[in-house]
Design a protein around this motif. Structure first.
Motif, PDB file in Angstrom:
ATOM      1  N   ASP A  23     -33.855 -11.996 -14.058  1.00  0.00           N
ATOM      2  CA  ASP A  23     -35.121 -11.672 -14.710  1.00  0.00           C
ATOM      3  C   ASP A  23     -36.195 -11.366 -13.665  1.00  0.00           C
ATOM      4  O   ASP A  23     -36.144 -11.865 -12.544  1.00  0.00           O
ATOM      5  CB  ASP A  23     -35.595 -12.886 -15.531  1.00  0.00           C
ATOM      6  CG  ASP A  23     -34.580 -13.287 -16.564  1.00  0.00           C
ATOM      7  OD1 ASP A  23     -34.606 -12.723 -17.654  1.00  0.00           O
ATOM      8  OD2 ASP A  23     -33.749 -14.159 -16.253  1.00  0.00           O
ATOM      9  N   ARG A  79     -32.059 -12.275 -31.206  1.00  0.00           N
ATOM     10  CA  ARG A  79     -32.907 -12.387 -30.017  1.00  0.00           C
ATOM     11  C   ARG A  79     -33.934 -13.514 -30.187  1.00  0.00           C
ATOM     12  O   ARG A  79     -34.114 -14.342 -29.300  1.00  0.00           O
ATOM     13  CB  ARG A  79     -33.618 -11.051 -29.782  1.00  0.00           C
ATOM     14  CG  ARG A  79     -34.505 -11.062 -28.556  1.00  0.00           C
ATOM     15  CD  ARG A  79     -35.245  -9.749 -28.356  1.00  0.00           C
ATOM     16  NE  ARG A  79     -36.021  -9.841 -27.138  1.00  0.00           N
ATOM     17  CZ  ARG A  79     -35.562  -9.512 -25.929  1.00  0.00           C
ATOM     18  NH1 ARG A  79     -34.370  -9.020 -25.795  1.00  0.00           N
ATOM     19  NH2 ARG A  79     -36.300  -9.675 -24.865  1.00  0.00           N
ATOM     20  N   ARG A  97     -29.721  -4.423 -20.064  1.00  0.00           N
ATOM     21  CA  ARG A  97     -28.702  -5.481 -20.101  1.00  0.00           C
ATOM     22  C   ARG A  97     -27.516  -5.087 -20.991  1.00  0.00           C
ATOM     23  O   ARG A  97     -27.666  -4.425 -22.001  1.00  0.00           O
ATOM     24  CB  ARG A  97     -29.244  -6.839 -20.563  1.00  0.00           C
ATOM     25  CG  ARG A  97     -30.347  -7.378 -19.655  1.00  0.00           C
ATOM     26  CD  ARG A  97     -30.651  -8.822 -20.032  1.00  0.00           C
ATOM     27  NE  ARG A  97     -31.640  -9.391 -19.123  1.00  0.00           N
ATOM     28  CZ  ARG A  97     -31.337  -9.866 -17.923  1.00  0.00           C
ATOM     29  NH1 ARG A  97     -30.096  -9.878 -17.500  1.00  0.00           N
ATOM     30  NH2 ARG A  97     -32.273 -10.360 -17.143  1.00  0.00           N
ATOM     31  N   SER A 133     -23.918 -11.327 -20.035  1.00  0.00           N
ATOM     32  CA  SER A 133     -23.239 -12.478 -20.644  1.00  0.00           C
ATOM     33  C   SER A 133     -22.296 -13.151 -19.652  1.00  0.00           C
ATOM     34  O   SER A 133     -22.197 -14.378 -19.602  1.00  0.00           O
ATOM     35  CB  SER A 133     -22.452 -12.042 -21.879  1.00  0.00           C
ATOM     36  OG  SER A 133     -23.303 -11.865 -22.980  1.00  0.00           O
ATOM     37  N   GLN A 169     -23.949 -16.599 -19.224  1.00  0.00           N
ATOM     38  CA  GLN A 169     -23.197 -17.605 -19.981  1.00  0.00           C
ATOM     39  C   GLN A 169     -21.934 -18.005 -19.213  1.00  0.00           C
ATOM     40  O   GLN A 169     -21.602 -19.187 -19.138  1.00  0.00           O
ATOM     41  CB  GLN A 169     -22.843 -17.082 -21.378  1.00  0.00           C
ATOM     42  CG  GLN A 169     -23.983 -17.138 -22.386  1.00  0.00           C
ATOM     43  CD  GLN A 169     -25.139 -16.216 -22.039  1.00  0.00           C
ATOM     44  OE1 GLN A 169     -24.948 -15.012 -21.823  1.00  0.00           O
ATOM     45  NE2 GLN A 169     -26.344 -16.775 -21.971  1.00  0.00           N
ATOM     46  N   GLU A 193     -35.023 -17.781 -19.304  1.00  0.00           N
ATOM     47  CA  GLU A 193     -35.670 -17.594 -18.004  1.00  0.00           C
ATOM     48  C   GLU A 193     -36.156 -18.915 -17.427  1.00  0.00           C
ATOM     49  O   GLU A 193     -36.297 -19.063 -16.216  1.00  0.00           O
ATOM     50  CB  GLU A 193     -36.872 -16.661 -18.213  1.00  0.00           C
ATOM     51  CG  GLU A 193     -36.859 -15.470 -17.300  1.00  0.00           C
ATOM     52  CD  GLU A 193     -38.084 -14.612 -17.506  1.00  0.00           C
ATOM     53  OE1 GLU A 193     -38.042 -13.799 -18.447  1.00  0.00           O
ATOM     54  OE2 GLU A 193     -39.040 -14.758 -16.759  1.00  0.00           O
TER      55      GLU A 193
HETATM   56  P1  TYD Z   1     -34.492  -9.714 -21.226  1.00  0.00           P
HETATM   57  O1  TYD Z   1     -35.218  -9.389 -22.456  1.00  0.00           O
HETATM   58  O2  TYD Z   1     -33.812  -8.610 -20.495  1.00  0.00           O
HETATM   59  O3  TYD Z   1     -35.482 -10.492 -20.267  1.00  0.00           O
HETATM   60  P2  TYD Z   1     -36.180  -9.935 -18.971  1.00  0.00           P
HETATM   61  O4  TYD Z   1     -36.928  -8.713 -19.399  1.00  0.00           O
HETATM   62  O5  TYD Z   1     -37.036 -11.088 -18.588  1.00  0.00           O
HETATM   63  O6  TYD Z   1     -35.077  -9.641 -18.000  1.00  0.00           O
HETATM   64  O7  TYD Z   1     -33.371 -10.783 -21.472  1.00  0.00           O
HETATM   65  C1  TYD Z   1     -33.685 -11.965 -22.115  1.00  0.00           C
HETATM   66  C2  TYD Z   1     -32.943 -13.120 -21.512  1.00  0.00           C
HETATM   67  O8  TYD Z   1     -31.651 -13.223 -22.087  1.00  0.00           O
HETATM   68  C3  TYD Z   1     -32.767 -13.043 -20.031  1.00  0.00           C
HETATM   69  O9  TYD Z   1     -33.167 -14.289 -19.471  1.00  0.00           O
HETATM   70  C4  TYD Z   1     -31.288 -12.882 -19.842  1.00  0.00           C
HETATM   71  C5  TYD Z   1     -30.699 -13.477 -21.073  1.00  0.00           C
HETATM   72  N1  TYD Z   1     -29.388 -12.925 -21.484  1.00  0.00           N
HETATM   73  C6  TYD Z   1     -28.259 -13.731 -21.429  1.00  0.00           C
HETATM   74  O10 TYD Z   1     -28.347 -14.907 -21.039  1.00  0.00           O
HETATM   75  N2  TYD Z   1     -27.046 -13.217 -21.832  1.00  0.00           N
HETATM   76  C7  TYD Z   1     -26.926 -11.947 -22.300  1.00  0.00           C
HETATM   77  O11 TYD Z   1     -25.798 -11.498 -22.653  1.00  0.00           O
HETATM   78  C8  TYD Z   1     -28.107 -11.118 -22.350  1.00  0.00           C
HETATM   79  C9  TYD Z   1     -28.017  -9.713 -22.862  1.00  0.00           C
HETATM   80  C10 TYD Z   1     -29.322 -11.657 -21.944  1.00  0.00           C
END
Ligand code: TYD
Length: 208
Positions: A16, A54, A99, A104, A108, A152
Motif C-alpha cells: 500500500d 470490499r 490489484r 491475495s 493472505q 493497511e
Molecule cells: P487497495 O484499495 O488497493 O488499497 P491501497 O490503495 O491502499 O493500495 O487495497 C485494499 C487493501 O486490500 C490493501 O491493503 C490490500 C488488500 N488486499 C488483500 O489483502 N488481498 C487482496 O486479494 C486484495 C485485492 C487486496
C-alpha cells in the motif's frame, strides 16, 4: 515480444501507499490518448457484490479469519472477472487492474499465513487460471503513515511477509516486472510506459 492479440490484462501490484492507483490513472489516460480501448477496475470491488465485499473486508466491523478473508477476496474476483474483465478482454480492451490475484497470494498467502499454495489454488478456481499478461510490481518503502483501512493497519511483521511474498512471486513468474516507485511520479510513469509499450499493438489512428 508478443502483441496483445485480443485484449490484454495488466495488473498493478505492491504494498500500500506506493502510488499504484495514481500511476494506473496516468497509464489509462496515455493509452486512451493513443486510441486504445481501456477498462480500469479495482480490487476488491468493481461490481455491486465486489463493492459490498470490499466494505466488509476493509472496515473493522467484521474480523474474518484469514481463510475466510482469502475466500471473500476470491469471490469478489470471480464476480469481477465474469461480469467485466473477461467480457472486456473478449472485446479486445486493455484491462488495467488495481490489484489482482498476486495481492491475495502476498497478503493472505504470505502476510496472513494461509499459505501461498493454498491461496494460489483458490484463485485458480476463482479466475479459471487467467493470469495477467503483465504485472507491474511496485517496489519501495510502501504503506502510508496513516493506515487507510483494516488491512493497511496491520503490523510491520505482516508487511515484511507481504513484501517477501511479492519478491517470491517476482522470482517465480516472468510476467511480473518491478517498478521502482520511490521516484518522482513522472519518472515512474515514463518507466511504466517503457515497460508497457512493447506489449501494444500498433495503432494507425493513434494521436501524439
Ligand atoms: P487497495 O484499495 O488497493 O488499497 P491501497 O490503495 O491502499 O493500495 O487495497 C485494499 C487493501 O486490500 C490493501 O491493503 C490490500 C488488500 N488486499 C488483500 O489483502 N488481498 C487482496 O486479494 C486484495 C485485492 C487486496
Amino acid at each position: 515480444m508478443a502483441g496483445l492479440g485480443r485484449g490484454c490484462l495488466i495488473a498493478f501490484e505492491g504494498l500500500d501507499g506506493l502510488g499504484k492507483s495514481t500511476q494506473l490513472e496516468y497509464l489509462r489516460s496515455w493509452l486512451l490518448a493513443r486510441g486504445y480501448s481501456v477498462t480500469a477496475v479495482r480490487e476488491p470491488g468493481g461490481t455491486a457484490l465486489g463493492e459490498r465485499i470490499r466494505t466488509l473486508l476493509l472496515t473493522a466491523e467484521v474480523d474474518p479469519t484469514p481463510m475466510a478473508e482469502a475466500l471473500l477476496f476470491a469471490a469478489a474476483r470471480a464476480e469481477l472477472l465474469a461480469r467485466i474483465v473477461r467480457p472486456r478482454l473478449a472485446e479486445g480492451d486493455i484491462v488495467l487492474m488495481d490489484r489482482y490475484l498476486e495481492s491475495s497470494i502476498a497478503y493472505q498467502g504470505y502476510g496472513a499465513q494461509v499459505g501461498a499454495k493454498t491461496v494460489a489454488a483458490l484463485n485458480r478456481i476463482a479466475t479459471g487460471g487467467l493470469l495477467p499478461r503483465l504485472t507491474l510490481l511496485f517496489s519501495g518503502r510502501g504503506f502510508s503513515d496513516e493506515p487507510k483501512d483494516r488491512i493497511e493497519g496491520r503490523s510491520l511483521a505482516f508487511r515484511d511477509r507481504v513484501r517477501a511474498g511479492y519478491a517470491h512471486l517476482a522470482d517465480e513468474f516472468a510476467h511480473i516486472q518491478i517498478v521502482e516507485a520511490d521516484k518522482p511520479p513522472e519518472d515512474v510513469a515514463a518507466h511504466i510506459r517503457r515497460i508497457v509499450e512493447p506489449y501494444l499493438e500498433p495503432k494507425g489512428e493513434a494521436r501524439g
